[in-house]
Design a protein around this motif. Structure first.
Motif, PDB file in Angstrom:
ATOM      1  N   ALA A   1      -2.414  -9.386   6.293  1.00  0.00           N
ATOM      2  CA  ALA A   1      -1.651 -10.085   7.441  1.00  0.00           C
ATOM      3  C   ALA A   1      -2.461 -11.103   8.045  1.00  0.00           C
ATOM      4  O   ALA A   1      -1.675 -12.362   8.146  1.00  0.00           O
ATOM      5  CB  ALA A   1      -1.668  -8.820   8.576  1.00  0.00           C
TER       6      ALA A   1
ATOM      7  N   MET B   1       0.725  -2.917   7.827  1.00  0.00           N
ATOM      8  CA  MET B   1       0.443  -4.061   7.406  1.00  0.00           C
ATOM      9  C   MET B   1       1.408  -5.117   7.539  1.00  0.00           C
ATOM     10  O   MET B   1       1.278  -6.087   8.115  1.00  0.00           O
ATOM     11  CB  MET B   1       0.311  -3.923   5.718  1.00  0.00           C
TER      12      MET B   1
ATOM     13  N   HIS C   1      -2.595  -1.030  -3.509  1.00  0.00           N
ATOM     14  CA  HIS C   1      -3.649  -0.009  -3.301  1.00  0.00           C
ATOM     15  C   HIS C   1      -3.243   1.227  -3.998  1.00  0.00           C
ATOM     16  O   HIS C   1      -2.183   1.872  -3.640  1.00  0.00           O
ATOM     17  CB  HIS C   1      -3.680   0.137  -1.690  1.00  0.00           C
TER      18      HIS C   1
ATOM     19  N   ASN D   1     -11.587  -5.234   4.004  1.00  0.00           N
ATOM     20  CA  ASN D   1     -10.940  -4.223   4.416  1.00  0.00           C
ATOM     21  C   ASN D   1     -10.949  -2.895   3.890  1.00  0.00           C
ATOM     22  O   ASN D   1     -10.300  -1.960   3.819  1.00  0.00           O
ATOM     23  CB  ASN D   1      -9.289  -4.515   4.773  1.00  0.00           C
TER      24      ASN D   1
ATOM     25  N   LEU E   1       4.510  -9.222   2.187  1.00  0.00           N
ATOM     26  CA  LEU E   1       3.556  -8.149   2.627  1.00  0.00           C
ATOM     27  C   LEU E   1       4.489  -6.909   2.779  1.00  0.00           C
ATOM     28  O   LEU E   1       5.581  -7.016   3.637  1.00  0.00           O
ATOM     29  CB  LEU E   1       3.093  -8.466   3.856  1.00  0.00           C
TER      30      LEU E   1
ATOM     31  N   SER F   1      -5.883  -9.295   0.975  1.00  0.00           N
ATOM     32  CA  SER F   1      -6.311 -10.519   1.695  1.00  0.00           C
ATOM     33  C   SER F   1      -7.018 -11.451   0.698  1.00  0.00           C
ATOM     34  O   SER F   1      -6.973 -12.624   0.866  1.00  0.00           O
ATOM     35  CB  SER F   1      -7.498 -10.012   2.884  1.00  0.00           C
TER      36      SER F   1
ATOM     37  N   GLU G   1       1.598  -5.776  11.454  1.00  0.00           N
ATOM     38  CA  GLU G   1       0.376  -6.654  11.781  1.00  0.00           C
ATOM     39  C   GLU G   1       0.715  -8.067  11.803  1.00  0.00           C
ATOM     40  O   GLU G   1       0.705  -8.997  12.240  1.00  0.00           O
ATOM     41  CB  GLU G   1      -0.963  -6.143  11.048  1.00  0.00           C
TER      42      GLU G   1
ATOM     43  N   SER H   1      -7.838  -5.984  -2.904  1.00  0.00           N
ATOM     44  CA  SER H   1      -7.267  -6.126  -1.539  1.00  0.00           C
ATOM     45  C   SER H   1      -6.511  -7.301  -1.483  1.00  0.00           C
ATOM     46  O   SER H   1      -6.419  -8.240  -2.355  1.00  0.00           O
ATOM     47  CB  SER H   1      -8.517  -6.793  -0.576  1.00  0.00           C
TER      48      SER H   1
ATOM     49  N   SER I   1       0.827  -1.327  -0.059  1.00  0.00           N
ATOM     50  CA  SER I   1       0.073  -0.076  -0.065  1.00  0.00           C
ATOM     51  C   SER I   1       0.863   1.273   0.156  1.00  0.00           C
ATOM     52  O   SER I   1       1.765   1.369  -0.787  1.00  0.00           O
ATOM     53  CB  SER I   1      -0.860  -0.095   1.091  1.00  0.00           C
TER      54      SER I   1
ATOM     55  N   THR J   1      -4.115  -3.266   8.014  1.00  0.00           N
ATOM     56  CA  THR J   1      -3.972  -4.738   8.319  1.00  0.00           C
ATOM     57  C   THR J   1      -4.169  -5.673   7.170  1.00  0.00           C
ATOM     58  O   THR J   1      -4.014  -6.848   7.090  1.00  0.00           O
ATOM     59  CB  THR J   1      -4.629  -5.234   9.566  1.00  0.00           C
ATOM     60  N   ASP J   2      -4.410  -5.027   5.897  1.00  0.00           N
ATOM     61  CA  ASP J   2      -4.930  -5.836   4.810  1.00  0.00           C
ATOM     62  C   ASP J   2      -3.960  -6.816   4.633  1.00  0.00           C
ATOM     63  O   ASP J   2      -2.639  -6.605   4.228  1.00  0.00           O
ATOM     64  CB  ASP J   2      -5.100  -4.956   3.595  1.00  0.00           C
TER      65      ASP J   2
END
Length: 351
Positions: free
Chosen positions: A296, A322, A201, A262, A287, A269, A325, A267, A174, A293-294
């Motif tokens: 994690a 991210m 993102h 999220n 990551l 995730s 987390e 995303s 992100s 937290t996307d």
């Protein structure tokens, strides 16, 4: 009191745009527009005299454009900078990412005016991001120099992957991501044999231009993903905005008109969960820097299934939300710098 508010400098050659941006920002009780500039030269001068907490700047301006203005500000009076733009032409979007290469933190779509159906959402996004970047400490940026060659990967830092050959690498990122991705991909050798999937993102409308820019500056083939496209060795596919990206049982790209996760579409995730269902033990999941937290929790699930899992280290991450987390969840098999991540990817490709 004003001194306790986030002080913002608004830079745009359009008086109407400056008025809209200032009205949005001043409407929030925690933000104060400390100044406005109609061009890059004025922005540089006001950045020095006003010492704002954040600069919100257009990219296309007469004289010094947003890239050149960002470059000069970050080399002399570093300030968190948000680029706001209405550009969607992929051939022109590259200038936005050049500004990020020079030190701007992120890019947003320029908010539409009052009465437009997107005004409220885009105004909220701007205010939220101004508050977010105001907490980021930036440092002076020097003119770009040629990167040093990648270092050999240090085997003592190996994580807990179970040894299955890696067939796909997935990267979620992100805020601060474009420059980190550039560093990683530029370290990969010609003929790198593993397909790479990227969820970055990014503001709507910028995905194609971002993929083109990243391919150009890294020297690594980067394309915008399309539905049912095959994964190709040595090609990175970027998730387009407006869709969730996963892979199907035939290891082809699957773009889904699914709800945001999220608050995000695409995303990380969704991508990580898709890989867990299809080819978990043959996946390396990474990551990188980013707020929130996307991805994690899904990274932790991939690690439990035997995937190679990698998290960017705190010192090199612009925002440690991210990756932080993921570390908290014990999702990281490796915690590495961007250059070390590239070294690991090369190491995995040779298995």
């Amino acid at each position: 009191m004003t001194s306790q508010k986030i002080r913002v400098l608004v830079v745009d050659d359009s008086a109407v745009s400056r008025q809209i941006l200032s009205a949005i920002l001043n409407a929030d009780p925690s933000i104060h527009v400390a100044g406005e500039a109609p061009d890059g030269e004025t922005a540089i001068r006001l950045a020095r005299s006003l010492r704002p907490d954040v600069i919100v700047m257009d990219i296309v301006m007469p004289g010094l454009n947003g890239f050149l203005t960002t470059q000069q500000i970050m080399e002399t009076t570093p300030v968190p900078i948000i680029i706001v733009s209405g550009i969607e032409d992929p051939d022109e979007v590259g200038i936005i990412f050049s500004a990020m290469q020079a030190g701007a933190l992120l890019s947003l779509r320029k908010p539409a005016g009052p009465g437009h159906p997107n005004h409220l959402k885009e105004a909220r996004d701007l205010v939220w991001n101004v508050k977010m970047v105001s907490e980021i400490r930036v440092v002076k940026r020097r003119p770009t120099v040629v990167s040093s060659p990648p270092r050999p990967f240090s085997h003592h830092n190996r994580g807990t992957g179970r040894g299955a050959p890696v067939r796909v690498i997935a990267i979620g990122v992100s805020t601060g991501g474009p420059i980190v991705l550039q560093e990683i991909l530029s370290h990969l050798p010609a003929g790198f044999p593993i397909p790479i999937l990227i969820v970055q993102h990014i503001a709507a409308g910028f995905s194609e231009g971002f993929a083109d820019w990243l391919s150009q500056v890294s020297g690594f083939p980067v394309r915008l993903a399309t539905d049912r496209a095959s994964l190709k060795p040595g090609v990175a596919l970027v998730a387009p905005d407006g869709f969730q990206m996963g892979i199907d049982s035939d290891h082809g790209i699957h773009l889904v008109d699914a709800p945001p996760e999220n608050g995000l579409r695409p995303s990380v995730s969704f991508l990580f969960r898709s890989l867990a269902q299809v080819c978990s033990e043959k996946t390396a999941a990474v990551l990188l820097t980013g707020m929130g937290t996307d991805g994690a929790a899904e990274l932790k699930h991939l690690r439990d299934l035997g995937a190679v899992t990698v998290v960017q280290d705190q010192k090199s991450a612009l925002v440690y939300g991210m990756p932080g987390e993921a570390v908290r969840l014990n999702a990281a098999g490796y915690i590495l710098t961007p250059a070390e991540i590239a070294d690991l990817m090369v190491d995995l490709s040779q298995k």
